[in-house]
Design a protein around this motif. Structure first.
Motif, PDB file in Angstrom:
ATOM      1  N   ILE A   1       1.942   5.792  -7.502  1.00  0.00           N
ATOM      2  CA  ILE A   1       0.791   6.360  -8.203  1.00  0.00           C
ATOM      3  C   ILE A   1       0.807   7.887  -8.133  1.00  0.00           C
ATOM      4  O   ILE A   1       0.575   8.574  -9.138  1.00  0.00           O
ATOM      5  N   VAL A   2       1.084   8.441  -6.940  1.00  0.00           N
ATOM      6  CA  VAL A   2       1.128   9.903  -6.790  1.00  0.00           C
ATOM      7  C   VAL A   2       2.198  10.510  -7.687  1.00  0.00           C
ATOM      8  O   VAL A   2       1.962  11.517  -8.372  1.00  0.00           O
TER       9      VAL A   2
ATOM     10  N   ILE B   1       3.017   1.621  -3.293  1.00  0.00           N
ATOM     11  CA  ILE B   1       2.144   1.809  -4.443  1.00  0.00           C
ATOM     12  C   ILE B   1       1.522   3.202  -4.417  1.00  0.00           C
ATOM     13  O   ILE B   1       1.341   3.840  -5.462  1.00  0.00           O
ATOM     14  N   THR B   2       1.184   3.702  -3.230  1.00  0.00           N
ATOM     15  CA  THR B   2       0.668   5.062  -3.111  1.00  0.00           C
ATOM     16  C   THR B   2       1.693   6.076  -3.609  1.00  0.00           C
ATOM     17  O   THR B   2       1.355   7.007  -4.362  1.00  0.00           O
ATOM     18  N   VAL B   3       2.941   5.894  -3.193  1.00  0.00           N
ATOM     19  CA  VAL B   3       4.015   6.783  -3.653  1.00  0.00           C
ATOM     20  C   VAL B   3       4.154   6.714  -5.172  1.00  0.00           C
ATOM     21  O   VAL B   3       4.267   7.751  -5.848  1.00  0.00           O
TER      22      VAL B   3
ATOM     23  N   ILE C   1       0.820  -1.209   0.000  1.00  0.00           N
ATOM     24  CA  ILE C   1       0.000   0.000   0.000  1.00  0.00           C
ATOM     25  C   ILE C   1       0.864   1.274   0.000  1.00  0.00           C
ATOM     26  O   ILE C   1       0.670   2.169  -0.834  1.00  0.00           O
ATOM     27  N   ALA C   2       1.821   1.362   0.931  1.00  0.00           N
ATOM     28  CA  ALA C   2       2.658   2.566   1.037  1.00  0.00           C
ATOM     29  C   ALA C   2       3.467   2.818  -0.232  1.00  0.00           C
ATOM     30  O   ALA C   2       3.412   3.927  -0.798  1.00  0.00           O
TER      31      ALA C   2
END
Length: 330
Positions: free
Chosen positions: A206-207, A202-204, A199-200
């Motif tokens: 995508i952003v 992948i969030t980075v 999650i962490a």
């Protein structure tokens, strides 16, 4: 009768504790084994070509390609170690002992974590290249990239040793009989790993890629405007190079394929299930994750001309000539 029963055991000397040997493979299972063997061979061979290409040709010694090299190393280890063991040993009797079972799982999880870390570094590299091109060469250097890659691998080892410390202390705790290599992840540990290892990052990713996309679109619109084009001609350094945009698109495809292959492996954690590596569902999800290592070099081959050129030089053994490392690849 007793002799035939003994022959069916993985460890006949441990009659009451030994696992039974798996039944002979059916035709559909045999076909799956052939397919898995082919994927394993292609994964190791193609990623080895990537490693040789970037390592040998000096023109390819760039920060971005160093990150691709690190990713290729992790993918190569998947094809060299993880896939063969998963294919030939986990479906049969495990004769290598509890220590090797623990080490195998540590290596598998470390490689997966390093792959995620490499994807984050690639996204950061593309972010600086597209969104801040004027300072890219000063911020992203070869030395800094090498340090980041080393830290990525070191952190992967430390993180997975901490996550799997209970399994390392008692690797046979989940084995129902002697001759198994069963790895069990409970829901709590799986959730922590899901957040930290998926999650962490992948969030980075995508952003950063959303930011890259927005900047790329604004640059494209600016290029179409004659008024802005005159202004941009005075500061060519601020214009995003076509090569940088192509690299961003290519590595964006790599990241997208990575998400498609990795996400299903974490879906059981979302619905609150525990994971046991001996289950058939888990095996399918793991092979989907491993297949990502085979797809990456195929993406390079289809989208990077330098990779196709380097393959020709390697296959024809022209890299053995003196000064071949200075060949014009780009």
């Amino acid at each position: 009768m007793e002799t035939s029963q003994m022959d069916e055991l993985c460890f006949p000397q441990l009659f009451n504790k030994s696992c039974r040997k798996p039944a002979p493979a059916q035709s559909d299972v045999l076909l799956a084994n052939i397919l898995q063997s082919f994927i394993t061979l292609i994964t190791a061979a193609l990623n080895l070509l990537v490693i040789i290409s970037i390592s040998h040709f000096r023109q390819l010694h760039t920060p971005t390609n160093l990150l691709i090299l690190s990713l290729a190393v992790s993918d190569f280890l998947v094809g060299l170690i993880v896939m063969p063991v998963e294919h030939f040993l986990t479906g049969a009797c495990w004769y290598l002992g509890d220590l090797m079972c623990a080490l195998y799982n540590i290596v598998t999880f470390t490689i997966a974590s390093s792959t995620v870390g490499n994807m984050v570094l690639i996204s950061i590299d593309r972010y600086f290249a597209i969104c801040d091109p004027l300072h890219y060469t000063t911020r992203v250097t070869l030395n800094r990239t090498q340090i980041c890659i080393c830290l990525c691998w070191i952190c992967s080892v430390i993180y997975n040793c901490l996550i799997l410390k209970d399994f390392l202390s008692q690797p046979d705790s989940q084995n129902s009989c002697h001759g198994e290599c069963v790895f069990f992840i409970n829901n709590i540990t799986g959730t922590v790993d899901f957040v930290v290892n998926f999650i962490a990052p992948i969030t980075v990713i995508i952003v950063l890629y959303i930011r890259v996309f927005v900047v790329a679109v604004s640059q494209a619109r600016a290029m179409r405007s004659h008024v802005i084009a005159v202004t941009m001609q005075r500061s060519v350094g601020a214009t995003v190079k076509k090569s940088e945009m192509k690299a961003a698109r290519t590595l964006g495809v790599v990241v997208l394929v990575f998400l498609i292959c990795f996400f299903p492996c974490y879906t059981p954690y979302l619905i609150g299930e525990d994971i046991e590596t001996s289950s058939s569902t888990s095996t399918i999800l793991l092979w989907l994750l491993y297949f990502n290592s085979c797809l990456n070099p195929l993406i390079y081959a289809s989208l990077y001309p330098w990779f196709r050129k380097s393959i020709k030089l390697i296959v024809t053994l022209k890299i053995l000539k003196s000064c071949s490392c200075d060949s014009k690849i780009l």
